[in-house]
Design a protein around this motif. Structure first.
Motif, PDB file in Angstrom:
ATOM      1  N   ALA A 145       1.745  12.480   7.035  1.00 55.45           N
ATOM      2  CA  ALA A 145       2.290  11.490   6.104  1.00 55.45           C
ATOM      3  C   ALA A 145       2.757  10.256   6.877  1.00 55.45           C
ATOM      4  O   ALA A 145       3.095  10.331   8.067  1.00 55.45           O
ATOM      5  CB  ALA A 145       3.455  12.079   5.317  1.00 55.45           C
ATOM      6  N   THR A 175       4.105  13.732   1.196  1.00 57.07           N
ATOM      7  CA  THR A 175       2.908  14.563   1.358  1.00 57.07           C
ATOM      8  C   THR A 175       1.899  13.929   2.317  1.00 57.07           C
ATOM      9  O   THR A 175       1.840  12.700   2.456  1.00 57.07           O
ATOM     10  CB  THR A 175       2.245  14.791  -0.008  1.00 57.07           C
ATOM     11  OG1 THR A 175       1.948  13.527  -0.617  1.00 57.07           O
ATOM     12  CG2 THR A 175       3.174  15.572  -0.927  1.00 57.07           C
ATOM     13  N   THR A 189      -0.358  10.192   2.422  1.00 57.31           N
ATOM     14  CA  THR A 189       0.286   9.183   1.574  1.00 57.31           C
ATOM     15  C   THR A 189       1.252   8.342   2.399  1.00 57.31           C
ATOM     16  O   THR A 189       1.680   8.735   3.486  1.00 57.31           O
ATOM     17  CB  THR A 189       1.066   9.833   0.417  1.00 57.31           C
ATOM     18  OG1 THR A 189       2.148  10.617   0.947  1.00 57.31           O
ATOM     19  CG2 THR A 189       0.155  10.719  -0.417  1.00 57.31           C
ATOM     20  N   THR A 190       1.606   7.188   1.846  1.00 58.60           N
ATOM     21  CA  THR A 190       2.580   6.296   2.485  1.00 58.60           C
ATOM     22  C   THR A 190       3.808   6.185   1.598  1.00 58.60           C
ATOM     23  O   THR A 190       3.709   5.871   0.420  1.00 58.60           O
ATOM     24  CB  THR A 190       1.979   4.891   2.705  1.00 58.60           C
ATOM     25  OG1 THR A 190       0.832   5.000   3.544  1.00 58.60           O
ATOM     26  CG2 THR A 190       2.995   3.970   3.366  1.00 58.60           C
ATOM     27  N   THR A 191       4.964   6.463   2.171  1.00 54.34           N
ATOM     28  CA  THR A 191       6.236   6.441   1.452  1.00 54.34           C
ATOM     29  C   THR A 191       7.139   5.396   2.083  1.00 54.34           C
ATOM     30  O   THR A 191       7.164   5.243   3.308  1.00 54.34           O
ATOM     31  CB  THR A 191       6.921   7.825   1.523  1.00 54.34           C
ATOM     32  OG1 THR A 191       6.065   8.793   0.922  1.00 54.34           O
ATOM     33  CG2 THR A 191       8.253   7.810   0.804  1.00 54.34           C
ATOM     34  N   ASP A 246       2.576   4.644  -1.821  1.00 56.71           N
ATOM     35  CA  ASP A 246       2.322   5.673  -2.832  1.00 56.71           C
ATOM     36  C   ASP A 246       3.600   6.198  -3.474  1.00 56.71           C
ATOM     37  O   ASP A 246       3.563   6.744  -4.574  1.00 56.71           O
ATOM     38  CB  ASP A 246       1.566   6.846  -2.203  1.00 56.71           C
ATOM     39  CG  ASP A 246       0.222   6.421  -1.620  1.00 56.71           C
ATOM     40  OD1 ASP A 246      -0.653   6.010  -2.405  1.00 56.71           O
ATOM     41  OD2 ASP A 246       0.063   6.483  -0.390  1.00 56.71           O
ATOM     42  N   ASN A 259       0.824  -1.213   0.000  1.00 59.69           N
ATOM     43  CA  ASN A 259       0.000   0.000   0.000  1.00 59.69           C
ATOM     44  C   ASN A 259       0.858   1.262   0.000  1.00 59.69           C
ATOM     45  O   ASN A 259       0.658   2.188   0.793  1.00 59.69           O
ATOM     46  CB  ASN A 259      -0.953  -0.006   1.202  1.00 59.69           C
ATOM     47  CG  ASN A 259      -1.836  -1.237   1.228  1.00 59.69           C
ATOM     48  OD1 ASN A 259      -2.320  -1.687   0.188  1.00 59.69           O
ATOM     49  ND2 ASN A 259      -2.034  -1.805   2.400  1.00 59.69           N
TER      50      ASN A 259
END
Length: 235
Positions: free
Chosen positions: A151, A95, A98-100, A17, A15
């Motif tokens: 975030a 951002t 979102t998931t980074t 982004d 999941n």
């Protein structure tokens, strides 16, 4: 692909982004970054290049921009959590909502990046090795971290082997596009006359593309053989 000889998948994150591909200056491993980009983009995950320890390279920004351009990556940043240079730019990529995920080798400074984004020393970091200036392996588990502003960031252990599983995505879109202009439709971009790829793309990148293609074929053959054995077993 999981490390070792077994042909099985190894999930790095879910999941996601955005994938931040990290490597330390002054000598980032472009071919490893290329493989990490292939892993992410094969699953449709956008990537950005993050070169750490910019205080060790006076040409850090130029190095980051040049490597990103060569690999077809839109966003790039060279930064140093120690001095604070570039951290504000990184925050614009991570951002709210979102998931980074951070991907890169051991010692690239991923946990130090997390601390810089958090504004506190939460993640354990290792001392710098004297002989090469690289960090030590410290993170051994994945952790989902909520950053100020909303975030989410996944800190991951260092990746020693970067094996493909589902192709290279759009990593070599430039080669695929140029190949349409080659004189021969089955051009291997080796010694064939009228090769549009060889005239434009760096030889080292072509060889990396060729190597990943061979590796993916090996994985596909192994997976097909395993599926055939399983089908025979059921029948």
């Amino acid at each position: 692909r999981a490390a070792g000889e077994a042909t099985v998948a190894h999930v790095l994150a879910a999941n996601v982004d955005l994938a931040l591909l990290t490597a330390p200056l002054p000598e980032p491993n472009g071919r490893q970054i290329e493989r990490l980009a292939a892993l992410a983009q094969a699953d449709g995950v956008p990537v950005a290049l993050v070169l750490t320890k910019s205080d060790l390279d006076p040409e850090a920004d130029r190095t980051a921009a040049g490597m990103a351009r060569e690999l077809g990556i839109v966003d790039s940043v060279a930064l140093s959590p120690r001095t604070g240079d570039g951290v504000a730019v990184l925050r614009t990529l991570v951002t709210p909502g979102t998931t980074t995920v951070l991907l890169g080798p051991s010692g690239a400074g991923k946990s130090t990046l997390v601390n810089a984004l958090l504004g506190e020393e939460r993640q354990a970091t290792g001392a710098i090795r004297e002989h090469d200036g690289r960090g030590r392996h410290t993170t051994v588990t994945r952790e989902l971290i909520a950053l100020p502003g909303g975030a989410l960031l996944i800190d991951t252990p260092g990746i020693r082997e970067v094996g493909l599983w589902d192709g290279a995505g759009e990593t070599y879109a430039d080669i695929d596009e140029l190949a349409a202009s080659c004189r021969f439709s089955d051009c291997g971009h080796e010694t064939e006359p009228g090769c549009a790829v060889r005239e434009t793309v760096d030889a080292e990148r072509i060889e990396a593309w060729r190597k990943l293609a061979r590796e993916q074929k090996w994985v596909d053959d192994r997976r097909a053989a395993a599926s055939e054995r399983e089908a025979r077993g059921r029948s």
